[in-house]
Scaffold this active site. Structure first.
Site, PDB file in Angstrom:
ATOM      1  N   PHE A 153      63.858 -10.561 -98.039  1.00 50.90           N
ATOM      2  CA  PHE A 153      63.068 -10.968 -98.248  1.00 50.90           C
ATOM      3  C   PHE A 153      61.944  -9.934 -98.312  1.00 50.90           C
ATOM      4  CE2 PHE A 153      58.042 -11.991 -97.467  1.00 50.90           C
ATOM      5  CZ  PHE A 153      58.164 -13.124 -98.514  1.00 50.90           C
TER       6      PHE A 153
ATOM      7  N   ASP B  80      63.520  -1.454 -95.653  1.00 52.38           N
ATOM      8  CA  ASP B  80      62.890  -2.137 -95.298  1.00 52.38           C
ATOM      9  C   ASP B  80      62.021  -2.738 -94.064  1.00 52.38           C
ATOM     10  OD1 ASP B  80      60.484  -4.296 -95.150  1.00 52.38           O
ATOM     11  OD2 ASP B  80      60.530  -5.506 -97.030  1.00 52.38           O
TER      12      ASP B  80
ATOM     13  N   LYS C 289      53.238  -5.182 -90.815  1.00 53.61           N
ATOM     14  CA  LYS C 289      53.164  -5.900 -90.315  1.00 53.61           C
ATOM     15  C   LYS C 289      52.438  -5.021 -88.814  1.00 53.61           C
ATOM     16  CE  LYS C 289      56.628  -9.851 -91.680  1.00 53.61           C
ATOM     17  NZ  LYS C 289      55.133 -10.473 -91.448  1.00 53.61           N
TER      18      LYS C 289
HETATM   19  C1  LIG Z   1      61.270  -7.944 -94.543  1.00 52.21           C
HETATM   20  C2  LIG Z   1      59.766  -8.534 -95.492  1.00 52.21           C
HETATM   21  N1  LIG Z   1      59.702  -7.162 -95.765  1.00 52.21           N
HETATM   22  C3  LIG Z   1      58.398  -7.742 -96.928  1.00 52.21           C
HETATM   23  C4  LIG Z   1      57.811  -8.332 -96.456  1.00 52.21           C
HETATM   24  C5  LIG Z   1      55.985  -8.499 -97.175  1.00 52.21           C
HETATM   25  O1  LIG Z   1      55.122  -8.633 -96.519  1.00 52.21           O
HETATM   26  P1  LIG Z   1      53.175  -8.953 -96.696  1.00 52.21           P
HETATM   27  O2  LIG Z   1      53.421 -10.291 -96.484  1.00 52.21           O
HETATM   28  O3  LIG Z   1      53.073  -8.380 -95.942  1.00 52.21           O
HETATM   29  O4  LIG Z   1      53.589  -8.514 -98.229  1.00 52.21           O
HETATM   30  C6  LIG Z   1      57.272  -9.284 -94.677  1.00 52.21           C
HETATM   31  C7  LIG Z   1      56.256 -10.381 -94.909  1.00 52.21           C
HETATM   32  O5  LIG Z   1      57.169 -11.436 -94.001  1.00 52.21           O
HETATM   33  C8  LIG Z   1      58.765  -9.489 -94.766  1.00 52.21           C
HETATM   34  O6  LIG Z   1      59.314  -9.569 -93.557  1.00 52.21           O
END
Ligand SMILES: Cc1ncc(COP(=O)(O)O)c(C=O)c1O
Length: 389
Positions: free
Chosen positions: A132, A217, A246
């Protein structure tokens, strides 16, 4: 106004992308929140791994207030003090020659990294199944869930998929056409899935050999959540690109794309931009989060309390496994009862997440106390008893 009345107004005015809210929250303090009916909850999700210092932490309140009364926002035609300080601090934490691009969210941090990957002169990105990376069109192209992707095809292309945690599959997929390999050190949304030992090291070795970027990520795992500033440190490697969001702002929206070494020079003037990214108030909040993690020794605390939660739950008969590191905790159930468990926990005053039908996810504030963790274990065990019955 009651929770029911607010929910009705929500449904009359807010687009229905998230379904019906579980409740309507009106106040938070430390690891607790309260809903519009006055019910108290122990928050073991923390805005999905966001409220690193819990709710209403005085260090964030003071930093934000102080910055807002001094200088709230400027365009990126100008630099600000907290922005420079935060970039320097992140570079210091990385411990290598790095540069930072600030964003407002995790998806945007990944968009910046996606553009960095295109500037290598190659286009292919190798991504793991179960990943994700966000909901914007670029980030969505790198997110594996078919149901999220299908309505929005065609998405940006040249993306190849490999099974998560499989170093041999990565070896087979990566060649001189690959711009970047994108991996979550622990897959959060997939339900706290930890790859086998040696996987990140293999990814580092394979990408180095083929001159592809290793892009991690750390939107969910970064900023102390796993007991290190960055989860990759626990594998002893150094990536080329790291994305954060986050927990970085502790609840104030901010993301960051860090690039190390040569990758830090790929984006040139005019290649990327944002109005709000690097905003003075958001960067001041992030500095307060990082300073508090340091002064309160929260990295060690996160390991202790995370282990306490796992130990407390691992021997419940419904639990097949506990996963994750630090305060990113997965609870794998023997039966697909995660949705029932999440509802029962909410009724019992504990906020958790059912990441998949079998997997619960806990991502509490990094300041969760040992007493709060002990209480959580006691309530969650009775919740698991209840849904097993
Ligand atoms: C690993 C990871 N990358 C990217 C995102 C996307 O972040 P945002 O919701 O702040 O766009 C998330 C959100 O849950 C995530 O867990």
């Amino acid at each position: 106004m009651t929770t029911a009345e607010w929910t009705e107004r929500y449904q009359g005015a807010v687009m229905n992308t998230f379904g019906t809210p579980q409740t309507v929250l009106v106040r938070g303090e430390g690891s607790h929140v309260w809903d519009a009916d006055g019910k108290q909850y122990l928050d073991l999700l923390a805005g999905i791994a966001v409220n690193a210092l819990g709710h209403g932490h005085p260090a964030i309140v003071e930093a934000v207030t102080q910055q807002l009364t001094t200088l709230g926002h400027t365009s990126n035609f100008f630099a600000t003090e907290p922005q420079v300080r935060l970039a320097e601090k992140l570079v210091e934490l990385v411990g290598h020659d790095a540069r930072v691009f600030f964003t407002n969210s995790g998806a945007e941090a990944n968009e910046a990294a996606f553009k960095i990957s295109r500037k290598t002169g190659r286009t292919r990105v190798v991504v793991a199944e179960g990943s994700f990376h966000g909901r914007t069109m670029g980030a969505l192209a790198l997110t594996s869930k078919e149901a999220y992707r299908a309505p929005f095809e065609p998405l940006p292309g040249d993306v190849s998929w490999v099974p998560y945690g499989d170093a041999a599959a990565l070896e087979a997929a990566v060649d001189e056409t690959v711009a970047a390999v994108l991996i979550e050190p622990i897959q959060g949304e997939a339900g706290v899935v930890v790859p086998p030992d040696g996987y990140l090291q293999a990814a580092r070795e394979i990408t180095t050999r083929h001159k592809a970027l290793l892009w991690l990520d750390e939107v969910q795992t970064g900023v102390g959540r796993t007991g290190a500033w960055f989860a990759y440190e626990q594998s002893g490697i150094v990536p080329d690109v790291v994305t954060l969001a986050k927990g970085l702002g502790g609840g104030i929206p901010i993301g960051a794309c860090l690039a190390i070494g040569e990758a830090a020079t790929l984006l040139q003037p005019g290649n990327h931009g944002t109005t709000f990214g690097g905003n003075a108030v958001a960067t001041a909040a992030a500095l307060a989060v990082i300073a508090t993690i340091e002064t309160d020794n929260l990295l060690g605390h996160v390991i202790t309390v995370g282990d306490q939660l796992r130990r407390g739950l691992v021997d419940h008969p419904l639990v097949a496994d506990v996963t994750g590191r630090g305060l990113l905790v997965g609870v794998v159930l023997r039966h697909p009862l995660a949705a029932e468990a999440q509802k029962a926990a909410l009724a019992a005053g504990i906020i958790i997440n059912n990441a998949t039908p079998e997997r619960l996810r806990l991502a509490p504030p990094l300041v969760l106390s040992e007493n709060e963790a002990a209480h959580a274990v006691m309530v969650l065990r009775s919740v698991l008893d209840e849904v097993s019955a």
